[in-house]
Design an enzyme around this catalytic site. Structure first.
Site, PDB file in Angstrom:
ATOM      1  N   LYS A  83     -13.305  -0.029 -24.323  1.00 61.12           N
ATOM      2  CA  LYS A  83     -14.159   0.981 -24.950  1.00 61.12           C
ATOM      3  C   LYS A  83     -14.691   0.449 -26.282  1.00 61.12           C
ATOM      4  O   LYS A  83     -13.919  -0.008 -27.126  1.00 61.12           O
ATOM      5  CB  LYS A  83     -13.348   2.256 -25.207  1.00 61.12           C
ATOM      6  CG  LYS A  83     -13.981   3.542 -24.696  1.00 61.12           C
ATOM      7  CD  LYS A  83     -13.081   4.723 -24.996  1.00 61.12           C
ATOM      8  CE  LYS A  83     -13.653   5.993 -24.456  1.00 61.12           C
ATOM      9  NZ  LYS A  83     -12.814   7.174 -24.790  1.00 61.12           N
TER      10      LYS A  83
HETATM   11  O1  G3P Z   1     -13.003  10.570 -24.503  1.00 68.21           O
HETATM   12  C1  G3P Z   1     -13.595  11.152 -25.640  1.00 68.21           C
HETATM   13  C2  G3P Z   1     -12.909  12.444 -25.942  1.00 68.21           C
HETATM   14  O2  G3P Z   1     -11.514  12.226 -26.052  1.00 68.21           O
HETATM   15  C3  G3P Z   1     -13.410  13.106 -27.202  1.00 68.21           C
HETATM   16  O3  G3P Z   1     -13.097  14.461 -27.087  1.00 68.21           O
HETATM   17  O4  G3P Z   1     -12.680  16.769 -27.903  1.00 68.21           O
HETATM   18  O5  G3P Z   1     -12.295  14.772 -29.421  1.00 68.21           O
HETATM   19  O6  G3P Z   1     -14.625  15.457 -28.796  1.00 68.21           O
HETATM   20  P1  G3P Z   1     -13.175  15.417 -28.364  1.00 68.21           P
END
Ligand code: G3P
Length: 217
Positions: A83
């Protein structure tokens, strides 16, 4: 649509992977911090439990060190996807790593122009964060629609990996729009199966069957 789990809860990931409904896993530095475990150990364990892509994010901000970190991460297991953040350094590292045959997931995508560049750089996946756009009262799901249209015009092979998913409605919308993957937090994933009419209907069937006094086996 492929379903990935977004997290590192190995027991639950193993459980749902055994059902055959999980195609991969994504992690990020915040998920690793929350796990309280060593990143290499977490990724190694996850990659042994699921056969599909397991995303592991670099920590470096310059392309040269991103490449070195990415190569080390890719050596953990054959199904590790590296990533990288969508920055100029990330794109440069993506180009280098993808030419080495290493799977790359370009993350922290918030615009179509970023997604266009990720595809040009040879990313296997691009991760548009729809929940974080919604947090700003922007329509995160529109980004999925825009990327899908752009990629379809030019037949880019980069897969749209919808991320930052906050609700079961996000999953439905992504599926309706043809996102290739949705990476779903466990709490949202476990809600996908639930519907009150299924529960009440099954209760009624069970009660009525018991009244027949019959048994199948
Ligand atoms: O894979 C990306 C994800 O973990 C981000 O999620 O809820 O932190 O925006 P969030």
């Amino acid at each position: 649509m492929q379903l990935f789990l977004d997290g590192s809860d190995i027991d639950k990931i193993r459980k749902y992977s055994d059902f055959g409904v999980i195609d991969g896993v994504t992690t990020n530095p915040s998920i690793i911090l929350k796990s309280g475990k060593n990143m290499i150990e977490v990724i190694s364990e996850l990659a042994s439990v699921v056969s599909g892509s397991v995303s592991a994010e670099v920590s470096a901000l310059d392309s040269e060190k991103m490449v070195r970190e990415g190569m080390k991460l890719s050596e953990i297991a054959k199904n590790v996807t590296v990533k990288l953040p969508i920055t100029w350094d990330g794109l440069r590292a993506c180009n280098t790593l993808s030419k080495k045959g290493i799977s790359v997931n370009m993350t922290l995508c918030f615009s179509s122009s970023q997604a266009l560049l990720a595809a040009k750089a040879g990313a296997e996946y691009v991760s548009p964060f729809i929940g974080r756009l919604d947090d700003l009262n922007l329509e995160g799901i529109d980004l999925i629609s825009d990327i899908k249209l752009i990629y379809s015009h030019y037949k880019f092979s980069t897969k749209i990996l919808a991320a930052s998913i906050r609700t079961t409605n996000h999953v439905k919308q992504c599926a309706r729009l043809g996102a290739d993957v949705a990476t779903i937090p466990l709490d949202v994933f476990e809600k996908l199966i639930k519907h009150p009419l299924t529960e009440s209907g099954l209760n009624q069937f069970t009660a009525d069957w018991e009244k027949t006094g019959q048994s199948i086996i």
